[in-house]
Design an enzyme around this catalytic site. Structure first.
Site, PDB file in Angstrom:
ATOM      1  N   CYS A  59      14.123  21.593 111.398  1.00 39.76           N
ATOM      2  CA  CYS A  59      12.715  21.291 111.677  1.00 39.76           C
ATOM      3  C   CYS A  59      12.436  19.831 112.007  1.00 39.76           C
ATOM      4  O   CYS A  59      11.323  19.494 112.411  1.00 39.76           O
ATOM      5  CB  CYS A  59      11.849  21.709 110.492  1.00 39.76           C
ATOM      6  SG  CYS A  59      12.291  23.306 109.793  1.00 39.76           S
ATOM      7  N   HIS A  83       3.925  17.894 107.251  1.00 41.46           N
ATOM      8  CA  HIS A  83       4.837  18.973 107.642  1.00 41.46           C
ATOM      9  C   HIS A  83       4.205  20.316 107.292  1.00 41.46           C
ATOM     10  O   HIS A  83       4.268  21.249 108.082  1.00 41.46           O
ATOM     11  CB  HIS A  83       6.182  18.798 106.948  1.00 41.46           C
ATOM     12  CG  HIS A  83       7.232  19.744 107.417  1.00 41.46           C
ATOM     13  ND1 HIS A  83       7.641  19.789 108.727  1.00 41.46           N
ATOM     14  CD2 HIS A  83       7.948  20.701 106.755  1.00 41.46           C
ATOM     15  CE1 HIS A  83       8.577  20.731 108.868  1.00 41.46           C
ATOM     16  NE2 HIS A  83       8.768  21.295 107.691  1.00 41.46           N
ATOM     17  N   GLU A 105       5.447  18.099  99.229  1.00 42.65           N
ATOM     18  CA  GLU A 105       4.973  17.103 100.190  1.00 42.65           C
ATOM     19  C   GLU A 105       3.724  16.395  99.675  1.00 42.65           C
ATOM     20  O   GLU A 105       3.588  15.174  99.837  1.00 42.65           O
ATOM     21  CB  GLU A 105       4.693  17.743 101.545  1.00 42.65           C
ATOM     22  CG  GLU A 105       4.292  16.710 102.588  1.00 42.65           C
ATOM     23  CD  GLU A 105       4.170  17.271 103.994  1.00 42.65           C
ATOM     24  OE1 GLU A 105       4.032  16.454 104.942  1.00 42.65           O
ATOM     25  OE2 GLU A 105       4.204  18.512 104.158  1.00 42.65           O
ATOM     26  N   LYS A 159       0.058  23.267 111.774  1.00 44.61           N
ATOM     27  CA  LYS A 159       0.804  24.533 111.841  1.00 44.61           C
ATOM     28  C   LYS A 159      -0.099  25.729 111.588  1.00 44.61           C
ATOM     29  O   LYS A 159       0.229  26.853 111.962  1.00 44.61           O
ATOM     30  CB  LYS A 159       1.957  24.530 110.826  1.00 44.61           C
ATOM     31  CG  LYS A 159       3.135  23.649 111.196  1.00 44.61           C
ATOM     32  CD  LYS A 159       4.257  23.790 110.180  1.00 44.61           C
ATOM     33  CE  LYS A 159       5.491  22.979 110.559  1.00 44.61           C
ATOM     34  NZ  LYS A 159       5.303  21.534 110.367  1.00 44.61           N
ATOM     35  N   HIS A 207       4.949  27.253 113.299  1.00 40.19           N
ATOM     36  CA  HIS A 207       6.069  26.337 113.062  1.00 40.19           C
ATOM     37  C   HIS A 207       7.062  26.480 114.204  1.00 40.19           C
ATOM     38  O   HIS A 207       7.719  27.516 114.346  1.00 40.19           O
ATOM     39  CB  HIS A 207       6.727  26.671 111.733  1.00 40.19           C
ATOM     40  CG  HIS A 207       7.691  25.630 111.247  1.00 40.19           C
ATOM     41  ND1 HIS A 207       8.145  24.596 112.041  1.00 40.19           N
ATOM     42  CD2 HIS A 207       8.314  25.465 110.044  1.00 40.19           C
ATOM     43  CE1 HIS A 207       8.982  23.845 111.345  1.00 40.19           C
ATOM     44  NE2 HIS A 207       9.096  24.342 110.135  1.00 40.19           N
ATOM     45  N   PHE A 256      15.099  22.053 106.665  1.00 34.31           N
ATOM     46  CA  PHE A 256      16.200  22.669 105.937  1.00 34.31           C
ATOM     47  C   PHE A 256      17.436  21.781 106.104  1.00 34.31           C
ATOM     48  O   PHE A 256      17.635  21.150 107.144  1.00 34.31           O
ATOM     49  CB  PHE A 256      16.510  24.053 106.507  1.00 34.31           C
ATOM     50  CG  PHE A 256      15.627  25.156 105.968  1.00 34.31           C
ATOM     51  CD1 PHE A 256      14.625  24.905 105.057  1.00 34.31           C
ATOM     52  CD2 PHE A 256      15.824  26.469 106.379  1.00 34.31           C
ATOM     53  CE1 PHE A 256      13.823  25.934 104.560  1.00 34.31           C
ATOM     54  CE2 PHE A 256      15.039  27.505 105.892  1.00 34.31           C
ATOM     55  CZ  PHE A 256      14.032  27.231 104.986  1.00 34.31           C
TER      56      PHE A 256
END
Length: 412
Positions: free
Chosen positions: A159, A298, A309, A330, A335, A395
């Site tokens: 990502c 994010h 976050e 998002k 995403h 990830f």
């Protein structure tokens, strides 16, 4: 030697919210969602119900024979890159390169080959399958199309891929290795096999019972996971003095880049790693946290990710966290994985370019564990801030943070 400042002189977007930077920004201001129920032929037996899918017609951009040899992700990349280069007036050069990001590369081409082999038992797949599916296909096609013969790299850090492409492109210009770079990312992974793999992770949101478009709810108590999307975003980055000398439009300045690895877990986010990336970006931009006027989070709408976050933002911003607007776009465009960082950098430019804060759509019940100064439901008018931050946390523990500043002479 004087420090080389890096200007953003062109941008292009292909997204579920529109296929230009202007259309994308208008959709964010209107909080117009691009998430919908997936067609049965896409979802098939994956169990995935919703996605942010583009109603894509390649015919206006590519001849039929050409489109047949370009993966969907590469088509998105070429379209976004053409917009960015056209807007900036950039010309081909050995001092201009391409840094591109993608998570899965040519997923459609690879799935088509697997379907042919394992489904139809036909072992003669299309001759260009390898070069259509390879991870660097999109960036390489962009370089070929525009004659960009400078530094080239393809980033595949899940990502954070395209955000890393932007940050490293900035560093390449600062180091004097290039005068300009085309940087960004593309992704097109809404295929049955890829959806099934993601569904197995149990991180995807089910369709909202009342409104499929409202299925992604970052920072909301009702959030149920992320929604996958597709698209591309591209930017021309250029040495500021060179850009001004040729009269190029300057949308913003890219001044900060933080890059850290959690080195903790393959899928669970780590607060400390995110903190390090944000602080590194602030240090490089020589800004205090309270100079940031907006954070594009994010914010994937996962149970753990949003809380981690929020904790990281609070740790970095301290008392200012109660005042700095934060949102996750998002909620509208889904995403985009490898292309997420670039598209969300485009969203983060909305306040500095046009004086609007993009919203976290559908944020009706903020989670107390995500204590932030949210921009809920709809866009908010604002005085153009000095600087904005964009977070991309991936990830594998790859964290990238970008900081952009308003051009001193503004943008019009």
């Amino acid at each position: 030697m004087a420090e080389r400042r890096v200007a953003v002189t062109g941008a292009g977007v292909v997204s579920p919210l529109g296929s230009s930077l202007e259309d994308f920004h208008r959709a964010l201001c209107a909080a117009r969602p691009g998430i919908r129920r997936l067609p049965p032929e896409v979802a098939q037996g994956s169990g995935v119900q919703v996605g942010a899918m583009i109603d894509w017609n390649p015919a206006p951009l590519f001849k039929e024979a050409e489109a047949a040899n370009l993966d969907r992700a590469t088509q998105f990349a070429l379209a976004a890159a053409a917009q960015a280069i056209g807007a900036s007036g950039l010309s081909a050069s050995e001092r201009t390169g391409v840094y591109w990001g993608t998570g899965l590369g040519g997923a459609h081409s690879l799935e088509a080959a697997y379907k042919q082999v394992y489904g139809a038992r036909e072992w003669r797949v299309r001759p260009l399958t390898v070069v259509m599916a390879m991870n660097n296909a999109a960036g390489s096609n962009v370089a070929v199309r525009h004659g960009l013969r400078g530094p080239f790299a393809n980033f595949a850090t899940a990502c954070s891929s395209s955000a890393m492409a932007l940050g490293e492109a900035m560093r390449t210009i600062q180091a004097g290795r290039a005068d300009a770079m085309l940087a960004g990312g593309s992704e097109a992974l809404l295929t049955p096999g890829t959806l099934a793999a993601w569904q197995a992770l149990r991180t995807l949101a089910p369709a909202d019972a009342a409104d499929a478009a409202a299925s992604c709810k970052p920072f909301d108590k009702r959030r149920g996971g992320l929604v996958l999307g597709e698209g591309a975003a591209a930017f021309v980055l250029e040495d500021e003095s060179r850009a001004r000398a040729r009269g190029a439009p300057i949308l913003a300045l890219l001044t900060g880049y933080g890059n850290s690895c959690d080195a903790a877990h393959m899928s669970r986010p780590d607060r400390d790693g995110q903190i390090r990336a944000m602080r590194e970006a602030l240090a490089e931009s020589r800004l205090a946290a309270d100079a940031i006027g907006y954070v594009n989070a994010h914010g994937t709408a996962t149970a753990v990710g949003d809380v981690v976050e929020a904790e990281a933002i609070n740790a970095v911003f301290g008392d200012a966290a109660a005042r700095v607007p934060v949102s996750s776009t998002k909620s509208l465009h889904g995403h985009l994985l490898g292309a997420a960082g670039a598209l969300e950098f485009a969203a983060a430019l909305l306040p500095v370019m046009r004086g609007w804060l993009p919203p976290t759509a559908f944020l009706e019940q903020p989670d107390p564990a995500c204590r932030l100064r949210h921009v809920p439901l709809r866009a908010e008018r604002t005085e153009a801030p000095r600087a904005v931050m964009s977070n991309s946390f991936a990830f594998g523990g790859s964290n990238v943070v970008l900081i952009a500043e308003r051009a001193l002479d503004g943008f019009s």
